[in-house]
Design an enzyme around this catalytic site. Structure first.
Site, PDB file in Angstrom:
ATOM      1  N   SER A 156       0.860  -1.182   0.000  1.00  0.00           N
ATOM      2  CA  SER A 156       0.000   0.000   0.000  1.00  0.00           C
ATOM      3  C   SER A 156       0.896   1.232   0.000  1.00  0.00           C
ATOM      4  CB  SER A 156      -0.850  -0.038   1.280  1.00  0.00           C
ATOM      5  OG  SER A 156      -1.395   1.230   1.551  1.00  0.00           O
ATOM      6  N   TYR A 169      -2.104  -1.054  10.266  1.00  0.00           N
ATOM      7  CA  TYR A 169      -2.177  -1.404   8.834  1.00  0.00           C
ATOM      8  C   TYR A 169      -0.904  -0.920   8.132  1.00  0.00           C
ATOM      9  CZ  TYR A 169      -3.830  -1.413   3.970  1.00  0.00           C
ATOM     10  OH  TYR A 169      -3.962  -1.635   2.620  1.00  0.00           O
TER      11      TYR A 169
HETATM   12  N1  LIG Z   1      -8.783  -1.476  -1.958  1.00  0.00           N
HETATM   13  C1  LIG Z   1      -7.792  -0.601  -2.034  1.00  0.00           C
HETATM   14  O1  LIG Z   1      -8.031   0.565  -2.395  1.00  0.00           O
HETATM   15  C2  LIG Z   1      -6.377  -1.013  -1.688  1.00  0.00           C
HETATM   16  C3  LIG Z   1      -5.365  -0.052  -1.782  1.00  0.00           C
HETATM   17  C4  LIG Z   1      -4.052  -0.405  -1.470  1.00  0.00           C
HETATM   18  C5  LIG Z   1      -3.774  -1.710  -1.079  1.00  0.00           C
HETATM   19  N2  LIG Z   1      -4.779  -2.635  -0.986  1.00  0.00           N
HETATM   20  C6  LIG Z   1      -4.406  -4.006  -0.586  1.00  0.00           C
HETATM   21  O2  LIG Z   1      -4.957  -4.923  -1.521  1.00  0.00           O
HETATM   22  C7  LIG Z   1      -5.274  -6.165  -0.876  1.00  0.00           C
HETATM   23  C8  LIG Z   1      -6.718  -6.540  -1.142  1.00  0.00           C
HETATM   24  O3  LIG Z   1      -7.545  -5.540  -0.578  1.00  0.00           O
HETATM   25  P1  LIG Z   1      -9.118  -5.406  -0.873  1.00  0.00           P
HETATM   26  O4  LIG Z   1      -9.363  -3.985  -1.091  1.00  0.00           O
HETATM   27  O5  LIG Z   1      -9.539  -6.427  -1.864  1.00  0.00           O
HETATM   28  O6  LIG Z   1      -9.689  -5.778   0.588  1.00  0.00           O
HETATM   29  P2  LIG Z   1     -11.065  -6.475   1.036  1.00  0.00           P
HETATM   30  O7  LIG Z   1     -12.111  -6.308   0.011  1.00  0.00           O
HETATM   31  O8  LIG Z   1     -11.305  -6.014   2.421  1.00  0.00           O
HETATM   32  O9  LIG Z   1     -10.636  -8.031   1.060  1.00  0.00           O
HETATM   33  C9  LIG Z   1      -9.717  -8.499   2.001  1.00  0.00           C
HETATM   34  C10 LIG Z   1      -9.594 -10.008   1.884  1.00  0.00           C
HETATM   35  O10 LIG Z   1      -8.770 -10.490   2.964  1.00  0.00           O
HETATM   36  C11 LIG Z   1      -9.473 -11.556   3.606  1.00  0.00           C
HETATM   37  N3  LIG Z   1      -9.121 -11.737   5.006  1.00  0.00           N
HETATM   38  C12 LIG Z   1      -9.213 -10.818   5.993  1.00  0.00           C
HETATM   39  N4  LIG Z   1      -8.903 -11.393   7.165  1.00  0.00           N
HETATM   40  C13 LIG Z   1      -8.620 -12.705   6.919  1.00  0.00           C
HETATM   41  C14 LIG Z   1      -8.256 -13.818   7.723  1.00  0.00           C
HETATM   42  N5  LIG Z   1      -8.162 -13.720   9.054  1.00  0.00           N
HETATM   43  N6  LIG Z   1      -8.024 -15.004   7.124  1.00  0.00           N
HETATM   44  C15 LIG Z   1      -8.159 -15.133   5.775  1.00  0.00           C
HETATM   45  N7  LIG Z   1      -8.526 -14.131   4.958  1.00  0.00           N
HETATM   46  C16 LIG Z   1      -8.753 -12.925   5.523  1.00  0.00           C
HETATM   47  C17 LIG Z   1     -10.945 -11.148   3.469  1.00  0.00           C
HETATM   48  O11 LIG Z   1     -11.786 -12.249   3.776  1.00  0.00           O
HETATM   49  P3  LIG Z   1     -13.283 -12.006   4.414  1.00  0.00           P
HETATM   50  O12 LIG Z   1     -14.191 -11.724   3.247  1.00  0.00           O
HETATM   51  O13 LIG Z   1     -13.579 -13.302   5.086  1.00  0.00           O
HETATM   52  O14 LIG Z   1     -13.191 -10.860   5.358  1.00  0.00           O
HETATM   53  C18 LIG Z   1     -10.954 -10.718   2.021  1.00  0.00           C
HETATM   54  O15 LIG Z   1     -10.990 -11.837   1.168  1.00  0.00           O
HETATM   55  C19 LIG Z   1      -4.964  -5.935   0.606  1.00  0.00           C
HETATM   56  O16 LIG Z   1      -3.688  -6.463   0.914  1.00  0.00           O
HETATM   57  C20 LIG Z   1      -4.967  -4.434   0.755  1.00  0.00           C
HETATM   58  O17 LIG Z   1      -4.167  -4.012   1.827  1.00  0.00           O
HETATM   59  C21 LIG Z   1      -6.074  -2.309  -1.283  1.00  0.00           C
END
Ligand SMILES: NC(=O)c1ccc[n+]([C@@H]2O[C@H](COP(=O)([O-])OP(=O)(O)OC[C@H]3O[C@@H](n4cnc5c(N)ncnc54)[C@H](OP(=O)(O)O)[C@@H]3O)[C@@H](O)[C@H]2O)c1
Length: 248
Positions: A156, A169
């Site tokens: 990130s 985070y």
């Molecule tokens: N979205 C953005 O704008 C953005 C920007 C920069 C970086 N990122 C990074 O991109 C990646 C994906 O983010 P996203 O936006 O897709 O997030 P998201 O929609 O919140 O999805 C997060 C995923 O992680 C899983 N997870 C959370 N806790 C867990 C656990 N204890 N065991 C197994 N799985 C778990 C969630 O499962 P559940 O459905 O069961 O909760 C979900 O599948 C992350 O690493 C995030 O930091 C995202």
């Protein structure tokens, strides 16, 4: 290092590859899994909740892509024995692993450090940093059996430049950057390449939680960005190693 914009996934470019994606049930993890399966890879979709994994499985299969494998595991509570079992299963079924994508993460809370909830600090560091460490440690033997393996950590902007109130985070993503750079040096003489990637803003639940007042319709969908991950797993990207990459 510039990544290709709007990379087009080619059918069969990852044929016969076995790739594990964490947090594969929704958001960016699901979009990545769809694109990898579209490219012909067998995707091991890891998530903490079987029913939402099953929903994600249907999305991949209904699209006509390669059938994935579901692996329910809660990364917060997983023990070394759970990771050993995963390693045993992968070795027994495939005798190798070609890709490991550390995508799962939680946001924790947005608070100043002096008020940060201690329990949530531990949970965030556990899911976002310690679990990727353990998963990597237990899967390196399987990755070493591949003739061209990749490890990718989702980072990130706050994992590269600190910003107030992003707490555990941000610290977890800084930690992942350090873990990835250490690994890429330690694995220099192997066929395993290690990189981090900041995907930038995406229309997912995590972004909605972090910026509740934002107009989500202005944000790119995760499936508009996931083809870059296929590129990073492809032959074309075989020389990329030890880099801090960004999609935007
Ligand atoms: N979205 C953005 O704008 C953005 C920007 C920069 C970086 N990122 C990074 O991109 C990646 C994906 O983010 P996203 O936006 O897709 O997030 P998201 O929609 O919140 O999805 C997060 C995923 O992680 C899983 N997870 C959370 N806790 C867990 C656990 N204890 N065991 C197994 N799985 C778990 C969630 O499962 P559940 O459905 O069961 O909760 C979900 O599948 C992350 O690493 C995030 O930091 C995202």
């Amino acid at each position: 290092m510039k990544l290709p914009k709007n990379y087009k996934v080619k059918q069969n470019e990852l044929n016969s590859k076995v790739i594990l994606v964490t947090g594969a049930n929704k958001g960016f993890g699901l979009a990545i899994s769809m694109d990898l399966a579209k490219a012909g890879a067998t995707v091991i979709m890891l998530g903490r909740d079987l029913s939402s994994l099953e929903y994600a499985y249907d999305a991949v299969v209904d699209a006509g892509y390669k059938e994935p494998i579901l692996y329910p595991l809660d990364l917060e509570g997983a023990s070394p024995e759970n990771y050993q079992e995963l390693q045993d299963n992968i070795i027994e079924k495939f005798n190798r692993l070609d890709g490991l994508i550390h995508n799962a993460a939680i946001l924790g809370t947005q608070m100043p450090i002096d008020q940060y909830d201690i329990k949530l600090w531990y949970s965030t560091l556990q899911i976002n940093l310690s679990a990727p460490f353990m998963l990597t440690q237990f899967l390196i033997p399987a990755l070493k059996k591949s003739d061209d393996a990749r490890i990718l950590f989702l980072s990130s902007s706050v994992g590269r430049k600190a910003r107030a109130y992003w707490g555990a985070y941000s610290v977890s993503k800084f930690g992942l950057e350090g873990l990835a750079m250490t690994l890429s040096e330690e694995l220099e003489k192997t066929k395993i390449k290690v990189n981090t990637i900041n995907p930038g803003k995406m229309r997912t639940e995590m972004r909605r939680t972090a910026y509740p007042a934002e107009d989500a319709s202005t944000l790119p969908k995760p499936e508009e960005k996931s083809s870059v991950i296929v590129y990073l797993l492809s032959k074309e990207a075989e020389r990329i190693n030890g880099e801090q990459l960004s999609i935007d």
